[in-house]
Design a protein around this motif. Structure first.
Motif, PDB file in Angstrom:
ATOM      1  N   CYS A  57       0.838  -1.195   0.000  1.00 61.49           N
ATOM      2  CA  CYS A  57       0.000   0.000   0.000  1.00 61.49           C
ATOM      3  C   CYS A  57       0.872   1.244   0.000  1.00 61.49           C
ATOM      4  O   CYS A  57       1.863   1.327   0.745  1.00 61.49           O
ATOM      5  CB  CYS A  57      -0.931   0.005   1.217  1.00 61.49           C
ATOM      6  N   GLU A  58       0.499   2.208  -0.829  1.00 57.59           N
ATOM      7  CA  GLU A  58       1.182   3.493  -0.883  1.00 57.59           C
ATOM      8  C   GLU A  58       0.121   4.593  -0.862  1.00 57.59           C
ATOM      9  O   GLU A  58      -0.714   4.674  -1.759  1.00 57.59           O
ATOM     10  CB  GLU A  58       2.036   3.607  -2.145  1.00 57.59           C
ATOM     11  N   GLU A  59       0.144   5.433   0.179  1.00 59.45           N
ATOM     12  CA  GLU A  59      -0.858   6.490   0.320  1.00 59.45           C
ATOM     13  C   GLU A  59      -0.239   7.843   0.019  1.00 59.45           C
ATOM     14  O   GLU A  59       0.792   8.218   0.572  1.00 59.45           O
ATOM     15  CB  GLU A  59      -1.446   6.490   1.728  1.00 59.45           C
ATOM     16  N   GLY A  60      -0.895   8.590  -0.882  1.00 60.11           N
ATOM     17  CA  GLY A  60      -0.477   9.936  -1.218  1.00 60.11           C
ATOM     18  C   GLY A  60      -1.518  10.946  -0.777  1.00 60.11           C
ATOM     19  O   GLY A  60      -2.480  10.625  -0.069  1.00 60.11           O
ATOM     20  N   THR A  61      -1.357  12.183  -1.205  1.00 55.81           N
ATOM     21  CA  THR A  61      -2.280  13.244  -0.814  1.00 55.81           C
ATOM     22  C   THR A  61      -3.678  12.989  -1.348  1.00 55.81           C
ATOM     23  O   THR A  61      -4.677  13.163  -0.636  1.00 55.81           O
ATOM     24  CB  THR A  61      -1.783  14.603  -1.332  1.00 55.81           C
ATOM     25  N   PHE A  62      -3.789  12.535  -2.593  1.00 52.47           N
ATOM     26  CA  PHE A  62      -5.090  12.353  -3.222  1.00 52.47           C
ATOM     27  C   PHE A  62      -5.362  10.909  -3.636  1.00 52.47           C
ATOM     28  O   PHE A  62      -6.509  10.578  -3.940  1.00 52.47           O
ATOM     29  CB  PHE A  62      -5.220  13.248  -4.458  1.00 52.47           C
ATOM     30  N   LEU A  63      -4.347  10.051  -3.663  1.00 54.14           N
ATOM     31  CA  LEU A  63      -4.517   8.689  -4.163  1.00 54.14           C
ATOM     32  C   LEU A  63      -3.995   7.670  -3.157  1.00 54.14           C
ATOM     33  O   LEU A  63      -3.049   7.927  -2.425  1.00 54.14           O
ATOM     34  CB  LEU A  63      -3.775   8.499  -5.494  1.00 54.14           C
ATOM     35  N   ILE A  64      -4.649   6.498  -3.163  1.00 53.46           N
ATOM     36  CA  ILE A  64      -4.198   5.347  -2.390  1.00 53.46           C
ATOM     37  C   ILE A  64      -3.993   4.201  -3.375  1.00 53.46           C
ATOM     38  O   ILE A  64      -4.934   3.799  -4.073  1.00 53.46           O
ATOM     39  CB  ILE A  64      -5.209   4.934  -1.307  1.00 53.46           C
ATOM     40  N   MET A  65      -2.782   3.679  -3.457  1.00 52.44           N
ATOM     41  CA  MET A  65      -2.450   2.592  -4.379  1.00 52.44           C
ATOM     42  C   MET A  65      -2.248   1.305  -3.580  1.00 52.44           C
ATOM     43  O   MET A  65      -1.455   1.267  -2.633  1.00 52.44           O
ATOM     44  CB  MET A  65      -1.185   2.914  -5.173  1.00 52.44           C
ATOM     45  N   THR A  83      -1.258 -10.036 -10.911  1.00 48.59           N
ATOM     46  CA  THR A  83      -1.148  -8.918  -9.976  1.00 48.59           C
ATOM     47  C   THR A  83      -2.296  -7.930 -10.212  1.00 48.59           C
ATOM     48  O   THR A  83      -2.577  -7.541 -11.344  1.00 48.59           O
ATOM     49  CB  THR A  83       0.194  -8.188 -10.158  1.00 48.59           C
ATOM     50  N   ILE A  84      -2.958  -7.526  -9.123  1.00 53.01           N
ATOM     51  CA  ILE A  84      -4.050  -6.552  -9.197  1.00 53.01           C
ATOM     52  C   ILE A  84      -3.620  -5.286  -8.468  1.00 53.01           C
ATOM     53  O   ILE A  84      -3.120  -5.344  -7.342  1.00 53.01           O
ATOM     54  CB  ILE A  84      -5.343  -7.097  -8.571  1.00 53.01           C
ATOM     55  N   THR A  85      -3.835  -4.145  -9.117  1.00 48.44           N
ATOM     56  CA  THR A  85      -3.532  -2.852  -8.506  1.00 48.44           C
ATOM     57  C   THR A  85      -4.814  -2.022  -8.441  1.00 48.44           C
ATOM     58  O   THR A  85      -5.452  -1.762  -9.462  1.00 48.44           O
ATOM     59  CB  THR A  85      -2.471  -2.092  -9.317  1.00 48.44           C
ATOM     60  N   TYR A  86      -5.193  -1.662  -7.220  1.00 49.71           N
ATOM     61  CA  TYR A  86      -6.371  -0.820  -6.984  1.00 49.71           C
ATOM     62  C   TYR A  86      -5.905   0.616  -6.749  1.00 49.71           C
ATOM     63  O   TYR A  86      -4.956   0.844  -5.989  1.00 49.71           O
ATOM     64  CB  TYR A  86      -7.148  -1.285  -5.753  1.00 49.71           C
TER      65      TYR A  86
END
Length: 327
Positions: free
Chosen positions: A117-125, A134-137
């Motif tokens: 998981c990688e959380e940014g200001t506007f997006l969460i990957m 591999t699935i990327t949400y």
């Protein structure tokens, strides 16, 4: 055990002389058994028949042990035993279906794959492994929705995944103007903070959001939880309606996908379009179809492809399969 009673409403003939009877035992995912049953029943009389596969339901039966954890039905199908003025031999005359057992719902799912998981200001990957690759949400905080789901390098969404409260109205929907006044068809979403919890095997995204139009009072608030684990997305939500929402025409999620996904499979009432108050011509079973085949060409365009009591549904492009299950 395994006995069923057949009652005849024919007034002047033995139903066994005009009809043949066969049965199908189906469960969520397949057919457990089928066969034929000879029977005779006098006018307005009844008789008992035995389904051999269900004998010994006390636990000694291997079939029962095999499917007892799954929702299982038996359907009796009656067909014409000979040519008649109004039908040919083998034509289906009627059927009846009974629920044998509801199932335990204890099927175990694999959640051992790791999640990043990688959380940014506007997006969460969020990335994880599944049987398809591999699935990327990608969760967009600004619109409070997933705007991208990529599986093995292929995009699954044509536009953001959104909650839906609306359906195409029909002439009988006299309350439809209340739907438009509440803006169920063109609402705006507001999010009140997003929280992310990460473990080695799962990521949980929780938030509170409202649905309404422009500066007007929202018609509902919702607490939502998205859990990503083992390649699956599990959604739980609680809805709090305001006084603007007097009748809810529909509640669900709209998932727009590319047109290459053209085949669908489901466990529910089929093969015909069905609703809670219109499903007697359909029955619970496993069905497959092309999505285009589900269209009903109504004189007045309206909603299509409804299948009542649908417990599981999946669609595929032949390579990637996307599946949904109700809890």
């Amino acid at each position: 055990a395994g006995e069923f009673e057949i009652k005849s409403l024919l007034g002047f003939a033995d139903a066994g002389e005009w009809l043949d009877c066969r049965y199908e035992i189906t469960y969520d995912g397949g057919m457990a058994a089928d066969g034929t049953i000879p029977f005779a029943v006098t006018p307005f009389g009844s008789t008992r028949v035995t389904v051999p596969e269900l004998a010994g339901v006390n636990g000694e039966n291997s079939l029962v042990k095999e499917v007892s954890e799954k929702e299982t039905y038996i359907r009796f199908i009656f067909t014409a035993s000979k040519d008649m003025p109004y039908c040919r031999k083998g034509d289906e005359i009627c059927f009846d279906q009974l629920l044998l057992w509801e199932g335990t719902g204890n099927e175990q799912e694999n959640e051992t794959s790791s999640v990043l998981c990688e959380e940014g200001t506007f997006l969460i990957m969020v990335s994880c492994k599944s049987e398809n690759g591999t699935i990327t949400y990608r969760f967009n905080k600004r619109i409070a929705a997933f705007d991208s789901i990529v599986c093995d390098g292929k995009e699954l969404l044509d536009r953001p995944m959104m909650f839906n409260f609306f359906r195409a109205p029909v002439d009988n929907d006299t309350m439809r103007w209340d739907w438009y006044r509440a803006h169920l068809n063109d609402y705006k979403v507001k999010a009140y903070g997003t929280k992310v919890e990460v473990t080695e095997e799962s990521v949980v995204i929780t938030l509170r959001q409202s649905f309404g139009w422009s500066m007007y009072q929202p018609f509902c608030y919702m607490d939502v939880s998205y859990r990503i684990a083992g390649g699956r997305l599990t959604i739980n939500c609680g809805l709090e309606a305001t006084n603007k929402l007097t009748f809810l025409p529909r509640f669900g999620i709209r998932l727009f996908v590319p047109k290459r996904f053209e085949s669908v499979e489901y466990f529910g009432y089929g093969p015909y379009e069905s609703y809670i108050d219109k499903h007697q011509a359909s029955y619970m079973g496993n069905f497959r179809a092309k999505i285009a085949e589900l269209h009903e060409d109504y004189i007045m365009p309206q909603e299509n492809s409804s299948h009542y009591n649908c417990k599981r549904m999946s669609f595929t492009d032949g390579v990637i399969t996307v599946a949904f299950r109700a809890q």
